[in-house]
Design an enzyme around this catalytic site. Structure first.
Site, PDB file in Angstrom:
ATOM      1  CG  HIS A  84      -6.276   5.868   8.219  1.00  0.00           C
ATOM      2  ND1 HIS A  84      -6.225   5.747   6.836  1.00  0.00           N
ATOM      3  CD2 HIS A  84      -4.951   5.697   8.379  1.00  0.00           C
ATOM      4  CE1 HIS A  84      -5.152   5.465   6.404  1.00  0.00           C
ATOM      5  NE2 HIS A  84      -4.413   5.814   7.260  1.00  0.00           N
ATOM      6  CB  SER A 101       0.672   7.956   0.437  1.00  0.00           C
ATOM      7  OG  SER A 101       0.449   7.826   1.729  1.00  0.00           O
ATOM      8  CE  LYS A 129      -3.806   2.409   0.646  1.00  0.00           C
ATOM      9  NZ  LYS A 129      -4.619   1.757   1.680  1.00  0.00           N
ATOM     10  CB  THR A 143      -2.526  11.361  -0.657  1.00  0.00           C
ATOM     11  OG1 THR A 143      -1.994  10.233  -1.172  1.00  0.00           O
ATOM     12  CG2 THR A 143      -3.306  12.116  -1.562  1.00  0.00           C
ATOM     13  CB  ALA A 144      -3.431  13.446   4.194  1.00  0.00           C
TER      14      ALA A 144
END
Length: 278
Positions: free
Chosen positions: A149, A58, A56, A110-111
């Site tokens: 999340h 970002s 996983k 990414t945030a």
């Protein structure tokens, strides 16, 4: 049998998607998996070091690993209502963020990229583990917090106030979904292995969608928030048709974010092709 080092987060959307794959519910077609779970920023760092075969990642971190990895079409977190939230303890307006110390869940997330694109003057940031950010803001260690999340669903109950929904801001500004994360696979693996893993992950997601109660124990074992309604709200927000297959719309969303980050000098240029040819 080919063994792959597979990394993903302990968040419910990932454990939901990977449940059938890693619990031998499916015929793995000659593949086996060594699973490692960690916070997304830690996974980003490990991918930059080239540790996993599959991870996983970002989307914001993908350009840094794109020389050695490509994105699968399955397993992504892309959507229209799934963006990170900026919250505060006291009333705070978006045009005041440039003065605020903001707790963020990682520089490579990414945030943080969305915050930098949409509010470029909001430069006072401090990194915390995503699960600590609510308490950091409540305790006054930061003026605002960038939530991802499960914490998207719990902040109001703790008395925090919404300052800005970065996902809605992005969709309004760009007209494409918010691409938060994806699954990257090592380019040096045989094409047949990469395509096989993508198919297996897609099947794993479809299986979880068909039998959504089956992964619950696995999700609860690893989740930060154990309330069942929070877990399934999390899954329903982040796991959708884009997770099964990005399609052209999902791919465009990722391309748009990466191009915007590169144009603004926030990201290096990503190696192409970005996506596995399925």
């Amino acid at each position: 049998m080919k063994k792959l080092q597979v990394h993903f987060t302990p968040c419910p959307n990932d454990t939901f998607m990977f449940f059938a794959l890693v619990h031998e519910v499916l015929d793995s077609a000659g593949l086996s998996f060594a699973v490692h779970m960690a916070d997304i920023e830690e996974l980003n760092r490990q991918a930059i070091q080239g540790i996993p075969d599959v991870t996983k990642i970002s989307i914001a971190a993908f350009p840094a690993i794109s020389e050695n990895y490509e994105l699968l079409t399955a397993g992504a977190a892309v959507g229209f209502e799934n963006g990170p939230l900026v919250v505060s303890r006291k009333k705070l307006y978006p045009d005041e963020l440039h003065e605020a110390l903001i707790a963020i869940p990682g520089e490579n997330t990414t945030a943080n990229l969305l915050l930098s694109i949409l509010f470029p003057s909001a430069c006072k940031k401090k990194v915390f583990l995503f699960s600590e950010i609510e308490e950091v803001v409540l305790d006054g260690e930061a003026d605002a917090g960038l939530l991802i999340h499960e914490t998207r669903f719990t902040y109001q109950g703790k008395g925090l106030k919404l300052v800005c929904d970065l996902g809605k801001e992005w969709v309004t500004a760009k007209g494409v979904p918010v691409p938060l994360g994806g699954i990257a696979i090592r380019r040096s693996l045989d094409t047949s292995v990469r395509q096989k893993f993508n198919r297996l992950l897609e099947e794993s997601i479809r299986t979880a969608m068909k039998y959504p109660r089956e992964p619950l124990g696995y999700m609860k074992k690893h989740a930060q928030e154990l309330q069942e309604d929070v877990i399934y709200r999390h899954v329903h927000l982040y796991v959708n048709a884009f997770s099964v297959s990005l399609g052209e719309e999902g791919k465009k969303a990722i391309e748009t974010l990466l191009e915007e980050g590169f144009t603004k000098g926030l990201l290096p240029e990503a190696k192409k092709p970005l996506f596995l040819d399925v």
